[in-house]
Design an enzyme around this catalytic site. Structure first.
Site, PDB file in Angstrom:
ATOM      1  N   HIS A  12       0.837  -1.221   0.000  1.00  9.70           N
ATOM      2  CA  HIS A  12       0.000   0.000   0.000  1.00  9.70           C
ATOM      3  C   HIS A  12       0.867   1.265   0.000  1.00  9.70           C
ATOM      4  CE1 HIS A  12      -3.252  -2.781   1.251  1.00  9.70           C
ATOM      5  NE2 HIS A  12      -2.330  -3.261   2.053  1.00  9.70           N
ATOM      6  N   SER A  16      14.729  22.279 -15.046  1.00 13.41           N
ATOM      7  CA  SER A  16      13.539  23.103 -15.266  1.00 13.41           C
ATOM      8  C   SER A  16      13.990  24.446 -15.821  1.00 13.41           C
ATOM      9  CB  SER A  16      12.798  23.288 -13.941  1.00 13.41           C
ATOM     10  OG  SER A  16      12.032  24.471 -13.977  1.00 13.41           O
ATOM     11  N   LYS A  34      15.859  22.225  -9.760  1.00 16.35           N
ATOM     12  CA  LYS A  34      15.225  20.985 -10.212  1.00 16.35           C
ATOM     13  C   LYS A  34      16.148  20.064 -11.007  1.00 16.35           C
ATOM     14  CE  LYS A  34      10.691  20.855  -9.364  1.00 16.35           C
ATOM     15  NZ  LYS A  34       9.848  20.536 -10.470  1.00 16.35           N
ATOM     16  N   GLU A  37       9.535   9.256 -16.468  1.00 16.54           N
ATOM     17  CA  GLU A  37       8.170   9.751 -16.709  1.00 16.54           C
ATOM     18  C   GLU A  37       7.742   9.479 -18.150  1.00 16.54           C
ATOM     19  OE1 GLU A  37       8.006  13.880 -15.492  1.00 16.54           O
ATOM     20  OE2 GLU A  37       8.907  13.371 -13.574  1.00 16.54           O
TER      21      GLU A  37
END
Ligand code: ARG
Length: 458
Positions: A155, A276, A282, A289
């Site tokens: 979980h 970024s 970043k 992704e």
């Protein structure tokens, strides 16, 4: 040049031509088309259907087309309807009359069925070998990390401690199954459709088994109508690819989570991350992704193929031309994703300290504390309740089970003794789990040996 037109009195509408043509995408398997034609004429000559001179001249012509396309001297132009017309027209241009005999005893229906099969077969082999590269990378990471402790999750909550080797071992199993699924698909598609004609075979005395052997198939297909309309193997391959993407996508999701500021389990190499344009701090896991995102395209190809096929009566229908673009896209996508993912894993750093301290701080040893009580005569259900109290106590104080004093332990349950610390240490928690498939060192060593054998016997 068109391969038909004798019975037509009007030119085809331009839009119809564009809508109908497949050259823009089936030019991809020009090699396979030529390879199939060489096998076909070799068989025609062996059977006395064409002369040996014609055969030699056709094969020489086909090989020269192959060389010229390869070198760039000949460009596959979009003025042809499909790759089959391109090759035949070029052949006739080069060698004249004998070129007109190439299509004896063959239809574009069995020709395209063969080309697609040859193409898919070689791509499956390529994808299998990329899968092996990925398995080797995972295997190497496993070997180095049998004592890299980390929390195992259920979980997405810390559950019990495992090792990085164990966690990666789960992915080894997935990609191993993917490899074997591709092998199964190769096995089932190993039958040559050439010589099935348009749908009903031919009146020429073809030796289909000979053609099949030349093209390295197990044997010729059994039913000519099935041969020209079977695209099951495309569906199977797209299913295999979808499962690979599903596995890569799950793995990507973990990489993304592990790379987050909150986890910091891993550091993705600079070469495999992006920044970024506005936030200078970043370092984003874009590759993971994108792999996760591209999964949808591959599932889409599978659904599209199944849907295109579901209403087609026997035998060949033009709907079948739709087997190509999405399949090619799925193949390219999967090859790219495996390669990039493999590179990302190979260069990734594992932050062993963050992993083990995360495992220490999440009560992942609570089950082992309960097992300790069971080993000292307490019934498991009571032990479960007692350890629940310990956890509440720790949460209140902001400490781990390992940080409680023996007095504090004894206040909750007098059965606890000094050896509780040893019993719930991360090392003990992991190393005592040695059933087959468990994270303990003995069990992991056996798994790693089995993986090694698998890789050595490919
Ligand atoms: N471009 C066609 C395909 O991909 C080739 C077969 C054409 N056959 C035909 N009868 N029109 O399916």
């Amino acid at each position: 040049m068109k391969l038909w037109g004798g019975r037509f009195t009007k030119e085809t509408d331009e839009l119809v031509n564009a809508f109908n043509a497949s050259i823009s995408f089936d030019k991809r398997f020009w090699r396979e088309d030529i390879e199939g034609s060489i096998a076909h004429v070799t068989m025609l000559a062996k059977q006395g259907i064409i002369t040996d001179e014609d055969k030699t001249s056709i094969i020489t012509g086909l090989k020269s087309i192959l060389e010229d396309v390869d070198s760039g001297a000949l460009v596959i132009g979009d003025e042809y309807e499909d790759i089959h017309s391109f090759v035949e027209a070029n052949l006739i241009e080069r060698i004249g009359e004998p070129g007109k005999k190439l299509h004896t005893g063959r239809s574009r229906n069995d020709q395209v069925a063969l080309d697609m099969k040859l193409y898919v077969r070689s791509e499956i082999k390529e994808i299998r070998s990329l899968t092996v590269d990925l398995l080797k990378t995972i295997h190497n990471i496993m070997k180095d990390n049998t004592d890299t402790y980390m929390p195992g999750f259920t979980h997405l909550q810390k559950a019990q401690p495992v090792t990085l080797a164990h966690h990666f071992g789960a992915y080894f199993e997935m990609f191993k199954r993917d490899y074997s699924r591709l092998t199964d698909t190769l096995e089932r598609m190993n039958y040559c459709p050439l010589g099935s004609g348009a749908l009903a075979g031919t009146t020429y005395p073809l030796d289909r088994e000979y053609t099949a052997k030349l093209l390295e198939f197990k044997c010729a297909t059994a039913n000519s109508m099935d041969s020209v309309s079977d695209r099951d193997y495309v569906v199977e391959m797209l299913n295999d690819l979808s499962l690979i993407m599903m596995h890569l996508s799950r793995f990507s999701e973990e990489v993304i989570i592990w790379n987050s500021n909150e986890y910091r389990f891993i550091e993705i190499d600079d070469a495999y991350s992006t920044g970024s344009s506005i936030m200078p701090q970043k370092k984003n896991p874009d590759i993971a992704e994108l792999v996760r995102g591209k999964t949808g395209r591959v599932y889409g190809a599978l659904m599209s193929m199944l849907t295109s096929l579901k209403g087609i009566p026997l035998a060949y229908n033009k709907d079948m031309q739709e087997d190509k673009e999405l399949t090619f896209d799925a193949i390219d996508t999967v090859k790219g994703c495996i390669t990039l993912f493999d590179g990302m894993l190979k260069t990734m750093k594992f932050n062993k300290d963050s992993m083990s301290s995360s495992a220490r701080n999440g009560f992942t040893n609570a089950t082992d504390a309960a097992d300790y009580l069971v080993n000292h005569g307490v019934a498991f259900r009571d032990a479960h309740g007692i350890v629940g109290e310990l956890v509440l106590f720790c949460i209140d104080k902001g400490i781990a089970l390992d940080d409680m004093s023996l007095d504090e332990y004894k206040k909750i349950c007098p059965v606890f003794e000094e050896d509780i610390y040893e019993a719930i240490s991360m090392k003990t928690c992991v190393e005592k789990r040695n059933t087959k498939g468990a994270p303990g060192a003995t069990a992991m060593k056996a798994a790693i040996t089995a993986n090694e054998e698998f890789l050595n016997n490919l």
